[in-house]
Design a protein around this motif. Structure first.
Motif, PDB file in Angstrom:
ATOM      1  N   TYR A 106      16.253  11.949   5.971  1.00 36.19           N
ATOM      2  CA  TYR A 106      14.901  12.407   5.705  1.00 36.19           C
ATOM      3  C   TYR A 106      14.930  13.545   4.700  1.00 36.19           C
ATOM      4  N   TYR A 107      14.117  13.448   3.676  1.00 34.54           N
ATOM      5  CA  TYR A 107      13.980  14.496   2.667  1.00 34.54           C
ATOM      6  C   TYR A 107      12.614  15.153   2.830  1.00 34.54           C
ATOM      7  N   PRO A 108      12.583  16.364   3.408  1.00 32.08           N
ATOM      8  CA  PRO A 108      11.290  17.022   3.598  1.00 32.08           C
ATOM      9  C   PRO A 108      10.673  17.373   2.242  1.00 32.08           C
ATOM     10  N   GLU A 109       9.356  17.355   2.232  1.00 35.65           N
ATOM     11  CA  GLU A 109       8.649  17.741   1.004  1.00 35.65           C
ATOM     12  C   GLU A 109       8.825  19.234   0.782  1.00 35.65           C
ATOM     13  N   GLU A 110       9.126  19.595  -0.436  1.00 37.20           N
ATOM     14  CA  GLU A 110       9.298  21.015  -0.755  1.00 37.20           C
ATOM     15  C   GLU A 110       7.973  21.601  -1.182  1.00 37.20           C
ATOM     16  N   ALA A 111       7.699  22.799  -0.682  1.00 36.98           N
ATOM     17  CA  ALA A 111       6.471  23.485  -1.086  1.00 36.98           C
ATOM     18  C   ALA A 111       6.670  24.094  -2.461  1.00 36.98           C
ATOM     19  N   PRO A 112       5.639  24.058  -3.333  1.00 32.09           N
ATOM     20  CA  PRO A 112       5.781  24.606  -4.692  1.00 32.09           C
ATOM     21  C   PRO A 112       5.893  26.116  -4.678  1.00 32.09           C
ATOM     22  N   GLU A 125       0.811  -1.217   0.000  1.00 28.45           N
ATOM     23  CA  GLU A 125       0.000   0.000   0.000  1.00 28.45           C
ATOM     24  C   GLU A 125       0.849   1.275   0.000  1.00 28.45           C
ATOM     25  N   THR A 126       1.962   1.273   0.747  1.00 30.29           N
ATOM     26  CA  THR A 126       2.787   2.474   0.880  1.00 30.29           C
ATOM     27  C   THR A 126       4.089   2.420   0.089  1.00 30.29           C
ATOM     28  N   GLY A 127       4.510   1.216  -0.296  1.00 34.84           N
ATOM     29  CA  GLY A 127       5.793   1.069  -0.968  1.00 34.84           C
ATOM     30  C   GLY A 127       6.968   1.053  -0.010  1.00 34.84           C
ATOM     31  N   ARG A 128       6.707   1.087   1.283  1.00 34.68           N
ATOM     32  CA  ARG A 128       7.797   1.015   2.267  1.00 34.68           C
ATOM     33  C   ARG A 128       8.456  -0.355   2.201  1.00 34.68           C
ATOM     34  N   ASP A 146      11.329   4.398   2.188  1.00 36.10           N
ATOM     35  CA  ASP A 146      10.072   4.647   1.489  1.00 36.10           C
ATOM     36  C   ASP A 146      10.373   5.110   0.073  1.00 36.10           C
ATOM     37  N   PRO A 147       9.366   5.173  -0.783  1.00 32.68           N
ATOM     38  CA  PRO A 147       9.590   5.532  -2.187  1.00 32.68           C
ATOM     39  C   PRO A 147      10.172   6.929  -2.409  1.00 32.68           C
ATOM     40  N   THR A 148      10.067   7.843  -1.421  1.00 31.13           N
ATOM     41  CA  THR A 148      10.608   9.189  -1.590  1.00 31.13           C
ATOM     42  C   THR A 148      12.096   9.270  -1.241  1.00 31.13           C
TER      43      THR A 148
END
Length: 166
Positions: A160-166, A100-103, A130-132
Motif C-alpha cells: 500500500y502506498y499512502p497518499e502524500e500530503a502536499p 470506472e476505477t481502473g482496478r 489499482d492505478p496508484t
C-alpha cells in the motif's frame, strides 16, 4: 457472428469458429447502465448447447460490458430453462478490469453468480491492483459487486502506498 457457423435445429446446438462475436443486452446480466448498452464477447470458437444450458467460448476470449472488461483462455456462460444467464465462469490467465476505477483483478479462474452479484477469483496468487500501485494478493478473492467490497483469503500480502500530503 463468425467465419463458420453450424446450427443443429434438432439438437439445439451451435458451433462457431473463426472471429466469433456475440452481442446481447447488458440487462441480461443485471448490470446497471443505459438500457441500450450491450455485452460483447469475442473468441476463436463457440459451442452452445441449449439442453445443457451453456455457451463455451474458447481461444483468446475478450468480454466487455458497460463497466468491465475481461480476458481469459475460456469463458463459459450458463443459462436456466428460461434462457436467462445465471453464471459466467472464466479460466486461464483471467484479467478483470473495472473501468470506472481502473482496478485490475487477476487469477487463474473467476466465476460470477448473476443472482448474488458475487465474483470469486482463485489461483495462486490472485491479485487486486489499482492505478496508484497498491496491490493485495492471496489464494482467493471475492468481490461483492452490489456493495463494492472485496475480501481476500489465504496467505494475503498487501503493498500500500499512502497518499502524500502536499
Amino acid at each position: 457472428l463468425a467465419d463458420d457457423v453450424v446450427y443443429h435445429h434438432d439438437a439445439a446446438t451451435v458451433r462457431a469458429a473463426g472471429h466469433v462475436r456475440t452481442t446481447f443486452p447488458a440487462s441480461q446480466l443485471d448490470l446497471e447502465g443505459d438500457p441500450g448498452e450491450d455485452v460483447v464477447v469475442v473468441s476463436r470458437s463457440l459451442e452452445y448447447d441449449q439442453e445443457f444450458g451453456a455457451a463455451i467460448y474458447r481461444g483468446n476470449v475478450r468480454y466487455s460490458d458497460p463497466k468491465h472488461t475481461l480476458a481469459a483462455s475460456e469463458l463459459s456462460v450458463f443459462f436456466n430453462e428460461d434462457n436467462d444467464v445465471t453464471a459466467i465462469e472464466a479460466v486461464g490467465a483471467v484479467e478483470l478490469v473495472i473501468l470506472e476505477t481502473g482496478r485490475k483483478l487477476t487469477g487463474q479462474s473467476a466465476r460470477r453468480e448473476v443472482a448474488t452479484q458475487l465474483v470469486t477469483i482463485t489461483g495462486s496468487p490472485v491479485r487486486l491492483s489499482d492505478p496508484t500501485g497498491n496491490v493485495v494478493s492471496g489464494s482467493s478473492l471475492t468481490w461483492n459487486q452490489a456493495d463494492g467490497t472485496v475480501s481476500v483469503a489465504g496467505g494475503t500480502e498487501t503493498i500500500y502506498y499512502p497518499e502524500e500530503a502536499p
